[in-house]
Scaffold this motif. Structure first.
Motif, PDB file in Angstrom:
ATOM      1  N   LEU A 275     -43.699  32.470 -39.540  1.00  0.00           N
ATOM      2  CA  LEU A 275     -42.294  32.744 -39.303  1.00  0.00           C
ATOM      3  C   LEU A 275     -41.443  32.403 -40.524  1.00  0.00           C
ATOM      4  CD1 LEU A 275     -42.101  31.375 -35.654  1.00  0.00           C
ATOM      5  CD2 LEU A 275     -41.679  33.743 -36.333  1.00  0.00           C
ATOM      6  N   GLU A 276     -41.784  31.314 -41.183  1.00  0.00           N
ATOM      7  CA  GLU A 276     -41.048  30.953 -42.391  1.00  0.00           C
ATOM      8  C   GLU A 276     -41.256  31.977 -43.501  1.00  0.00           C
ATOM      9  OE1 GLU A 276     -42.476  27.005 -43.121  1.00  0.00           O
ATOM     10  OE2 GLU A 276     -40.875  26.071 -41.940  1.00  0.00           O
ATOM     11  N   ARG A 277     -42.462  32.535 -43.573  1.00  0.00           N
ATOM     12  CA  ARG A 277     -42.687  33.606 -44.576  1.00  0.00           C
ATOM     13  C   ARG A 277     -41.867  34.846 -44.238  1.00  0.00           C
ATOM     14  NH1 ARG A 277     -48.082  31.526 -44.521  1.00  0.00           N
ATOM     15  NH2 ARG A 277     -48.791  33.065 -42.983  1.00  0.00           N
ATOM     16  N   MET A 278     -41.720  35.131 -42.942  1.00  0.00           N
ATOM     17  CA  MET A 278     -40.863  36.251 -42.546  1.00  0.00           C
ATOM     18  C   MET A 278     -39.425  36.052 -43.025  1.00  0.00           C
ATOM     19  SD  MET A 278     -41.786  37.353 -38.641  1.00  0.00           S
ATOM     20  CE  MET A 278     -40.452  38.576 -38.678  1.00  0.00           C
ATOM     21  N   ALA A 279     -38.987  34.798 -43.000  1.00  0.00           N
ATOM     22  CA  ALA A 279     -37.607  34.490 -43.405  1.00  0.00           C
ATOM     23  C   ALA A 279     -37.467  34.377 -44.916  1.00  0.00           C
ATOM     24  CB  ALA A 279     -37.165  33.201 -42.732  1.00  0.00           C
TER      25      ALA A 279
END
Length: 283
Positions: A275-279
């Motif tokens: 999820l952090e990579r998505m952001a």
């Protein structure tokens, strides 16, 4: 979506075949007839009542908009954004933070949150969790997940019934047979869930839920809090909750005992990292 529907049909068909084969083995022609009726009844219950079984396991009840105005607003906004019907909303009284979706399709879907999660998360994080659960609904994950959980519940209770009705302490008597039945049927129920439910479905729901809300970091923050809360307040490992645990957004147990063989949850740290990579976050 079609893949999940096909897997559900295969799962129900495989269990029916096993029941009919057992009937033929123990009762011949008459046994087959009885087994066919049992197989039809089991399949019907699993398909039409799986949502009620999961909600009952968590002692959940429907809530009105007056009781949960924030939850209703979030679900209504996200359902409108996705152009999908609004699911029914339930709340479980447990203090452990968790949530799950169940039902056959978007028109019969239920989103259930625990009282604990409404107390722990802020509105932004709760929105991230709801987006995740609605994604399970829209991806049609809930059909195969709910049916698998219902079948596992019935199989597990059949094993318990064999253990209780077996009685006796003779190593070759009914007590031994009952214990053996439980020993066999427990892993069979767990294996059914493991084969039917892919861990990738949580990653997919995380991603599509984050896209629906437009805020992957909110879900990442919620997952951290939920995992910590679940560890501090683990649920009891009774058969009904164990068989429904794969529906929940996070593992509700400590990860010991029988719950270990039923676990289908990927590591929370990996989910948060994705999820952090998505952001666009870089460590």
């Amino acid at each position: 979506m079609h893949h999940n529907g096909l897997r559900t049909a295969v799962l129900l068909g495989a269990l029916s075949a096993v029941i009919i084969a057992a009937g033929a083995w123990f009762g011949g022609g008459a046994g087959v007839q009885i087994a066919v009726l049992i197989a039809l009844a089991v399949s019907a219950v699993a398909y039409f009542f799986s949502d009620r079984m999961a909600l009952s396991a968590m002692r959940a009840r429907p809530v009105s908009e007056v009781e949960q105005p924030v939850l209703y607003r979030i679900v209504r906004e996200l359902s409108t954004e996705a152009r999908q019907p609004m699911p029914r909303l339930y709340v479980s009284p447990t203090m452990q933070p968790n949530a799950f979706a169940t039902g056959r399709n978007p028109r019969n879907a239920v989103v259930c949150v625990t009282y604990g999660i409404t107390r722990l998360l802020d509105e932004r994080e709760l929105r991230g969790v709801v987006g995740h659960e609605l994604s399970h609904v829209y991806n049609r994950d809930i059909l195969i997940s709910s049916v698998a959980g219902a079948l596992a519940t019935m199989i597990t209770y059949l094993g318990y019934a064999g253990l209780i009705l077996g009685g006796g302490e003779d190593d070759e008597g009914p007590g031994f047979i009952g214990a053996l039945l439980m020993l066999v049927l427990g892993p069979v129920a767990a294996g059914m869930i493991q084969m039917a439910i892919s861990r990738s479905r949580e990653y997919q729901a995380d991603e599509s839920g984050a896209r629906l809300t437009g805020d992957p970091l909110a879900l990442a923050s919620a997952l951290r809090k939920i995992e910590m809360g679940a560890r501090q307040l683990p649920l009891p490992e009774n058969g009904r909750i164990v068989s429904a645990s794969h529906l929940m957004i996070a593992n509700p147990f400590r990860g010991t005992g029988i719950s270990r063989i039923f676990s289908t949850h990927p590591p929370t740290a990996e989910r948060v990292a994705r999820l952090e990579r998505m952001a666009g976050y870089r460590r």
